[in-house]
Design a protein around this motif. Structure first.
Motif, PDB file in Angstrom:
ATOM      1  N   UNK A   1       0.814  -1.197   0.000  1.00 50.10           N
ATOM      2  CA  UNK A   1       0.000   0.000   0.000  1.00 50.10           C
ATOM      3  C   UNK A   1       0.852   1.252   0.000  1.00 50.10           C
ATOM      4  N   UNK A   2       0.204   2.393   0.086  1.00 45.75           N
ATOM      5  CA  UNK A   2       0.877   3.688   0.124  1.00 45.75           C
ATOM      6  C   UNK A   2       0.267   4.516   1.239  1.00 45.75           C
ATOM      7  N   UNK A   3       1.118   5.024   2.125  1.00 41.80           N
ATOM      8  CA  UNK A   3       0.660   5.898   3.213  1.00 41.80           C
ATOM      9  C   UNK A   3       0.691   7.336   2.712  1.00 41.80           C
ATOM     10  N   UNK A   4      -0.457   8.007   2.811  1.00 43.86           N
ATOM     11  CA  UNK A   4      -0.553   9.401   2.367  1.00 43.86           C
ATOM     12  C   UNK A   4      -1.374  10.215   3.358  1.00 43.86           C
ATOM     13  N   UNK A   5      -1.214  11.515   3.258  1.00 42.11           N
ATOM     14  CA  UNK A   5      -2.051  12.444   4.011  1.00 42.11           C
ATOM     15  C   UNK A   5      -2.358  13.618   3.087  1.00 42.11           C
ATOM     16  N   UNK A   6      -3.622  13.807   2.794  1.00 42.06           N
ATOM     17  CA  UNK A   6      -4.019  14.862   1.880  1.00 42.06           C
ATOM     18  C   UNK A   6      -3.422  14.681   0.493  1.00 42.06           C
TER      19      UNK A   6
END
Length: 72
Positions: A19-24
């Motif tokens: 997966x990919x961790x993102x914020x905004x």
């Protein structure tokens, strides 16, 4: 998150969880991601089986062989 193989997980075969961790929409680099599982019948506590830091682009992946049904 993605799980491969796409046609389903087969017990005893190598499974990839990614997966990919993102914020905004921005990637989160250097964040700790924990892979926790519960074995069937899913009544015991969650157990950490792996830990990894996200890459610069926020991506992470784990590879595991599961010997029975698990919740991830």
């Amino acid at each position: 998150m993605r799980v491969t193989p796409a046609d389903g997980v087969r017990l005893g075969n190598l499974t990839r969880i990614a997966g990919t961790a993102t914020e905004g929409g921005a990637p989160l680099a250097g964040r700790t991601v924990r892979l926790e599982v519960r074995k069937h019948p899913f009544k015991r506590a969650w157990r950490r089986v792996a830990t990894q830091e996200t890459r610069e682009d926020g991506r992470f992946s784990f590879r595991r062989k599961f010997t029975r049904n698990h919740r991830v």
